[in-house]
Design an enzyme around this catalytic site. Sequence first.
Site, mmCIF file in Angstrom:
data_model
loop_
_atom_site.group_PDB
_atom_site.id
_atom_site.type_symbol
_atom_site.label_atom_id
_atom_site.label_comp_id
_atom_site.label_asym_id
_atom_site.label_seq_id
_atom_site.Cartn_x
_atom_site.Cartn_y
_atom_site.Cartn_z
ATOM 1 N N ASP A 8 0.819 -1.223 0.000
ATOM 2 C CA ASP A 8 0.000 0.000 0.000
ATOM 3 C C ASP A 8 0.856 1.279 0.000
ATOM 4 O OD1 ASP A 8 -1.541 -2.196 0.838
ATOM 5 O OD2 ASP A 8 -2.913 -0.946 2.016
ATOM 6 N N GLU A 39 -4.230 2.121 -2.398
ATOM 7 C CA GLU A 39 -5.464 2.588 -1.749
ATOM 8 C C GLU A 39 -5.261 3.746 -0.773
ATOM 9 O OE1 GLU A 39 -7.613 0.510 1.134
ATOM 10 O OE2 GLU A 39 -5.881 0.263 2.415
ATOM 11 N N ASN A 40 -4.015 3.988 -0.330
ATOM 12 C CA ASN A 40 -3.780 5.082 0.620
ATOM 13 C C ASN A 40 -2.942 6.202 0.006
ATOM 14 O OD1 ASN A 40 -3.396 2.265 2.368
ATOM 15 N ND2 ASN A 40 -4.862 3.713 3.223
ATOM 16 N N HIS A 68 -10.290 1.680 1.236
ATOM 17 C CA HIS A 68 -10.187 3.146 1.108
ATOM 18 C C HIS A 68 -10.445 3.649 -0.309
ATOM 19 C CE1 HIS A 68 -9.099 4.352 5.102
ATOM 20 N NE2 HIS A 68 -8.152 3.432 5.172
ATOM 21 N N HIS A 153 -7.115 -8.109 0.451
ATOM 22 C CA HIS A 153 -7.057 -6.946 1.321
ATOM 23 C C HIS A 153 -7.887 -7.237 2.566
ATOM 24 C CE1 HIS A 153 -5.992 -2.721 1.653
ATOM 25 N NE2 HIS A 153 -7.159 -2.545 2.234
ATOM 26 N N HIS A 178 -3.393 -4.311 3.543
ATOM 27 C CA HIS A 178 -4.303 -3.584 4.433
ATOM 28 C C HIS A 178 -3.719 -3.311 5.813
ATOM 29 C CE1 HIS A 178 -7.908 -2.007 6.336
ATOM 30 N NE2 HIS A 178 -7.853 -2.949 7.251
HETATM 31 FE FE LIG Z 1 -3.925 0.332 3.191
HETATM 32 FE FE LIG Z 2 -7.158 -0.979 3.637
#
Ligand SMILES: [Fe+2]
Ligand SMILES: [Fe+2]
Length: 265
Positions: A8, A39-40, A68, A153, A178
């Site tokens: 991530d 996702e971040n 996210h 995830h 995640h």
């Molecule tokens: Fe994440």
């Molecule tokens: Fe996540």
Amino acid sequence: MNILCVADIFGRPGRQAAKAWLPGLIREHAVEFTIVNWENAAGGRGVTPEVADELFELPAEVFTSGNHIWQHQSLGPYLDRPRVLRPHNAPVGRPGRGFGIYRTRSGIPVGVMNLQGRTFMYEEKLLANPFPLAKAKVEEMRATTPIILLDFHAEVTSEKRAMGWWLDGLASAVVGTHTHIQTADEEILPGGTAYITDLGMTGPHASVLGMRAQDAIKRFLTNGAERRWKPAEDGVRLEGLLITVDNSTGRAQAVRRIKHSASNV
Ligand SMILES: [Fe+2]
Ligand SMILES: [Fe+2]
């Protein structure tokens, strides 16, 4: 071939790390196919169109995601781009897709799937059971290629381990994302599936999962009443898993954790 799964990307520090180090890692390890969880990437939460345009420049074939990815509604149309995946078992009606067959530059097909776990997870009651979906989709993709990767995830180690064993011998790799903490349990399961419970995080590790430690502590001290936080900046690493796969069988032959920081340069 060698495949790289990148953990991530968290905020600007993570984006800068990926831009600075990913090309060199790909060269150094003769990587032919790269998936990146983003996702971040926008301030630690989700992806904006601006951040997506920035990260599309990365030498990665596929961008996977997780809970996210629904943070910024403006991302909507980007979820229909071929390189972008969101969890296949996302709540009904959400845009985008959760799997695809891609190709390396030399033309070898690689199936990639993204799923979200349901234990201690966001929107868990809205997510379809990832286990039957995973097996059905992997079996379908195996008609085209034996090289198949799953970014699972999920929060809990048990759900991720179970998914690894469930797909052992069917997928080339099941990599967890995640939790942002890289686990030291990379292995090749008996059927030939590379497995790690969590890839870690590409971002600031002098933090609590990417957020400033003082903000995370305040959240716990106030029993969750204080929820404001900012991304941390220091201790930046690019983390992930390097997997060597037999092109004809799809079986993993070697796995190696990647934990790259400025001191490795
Ligand atoms: Fe994440
Ligand atoms: Fe996540």
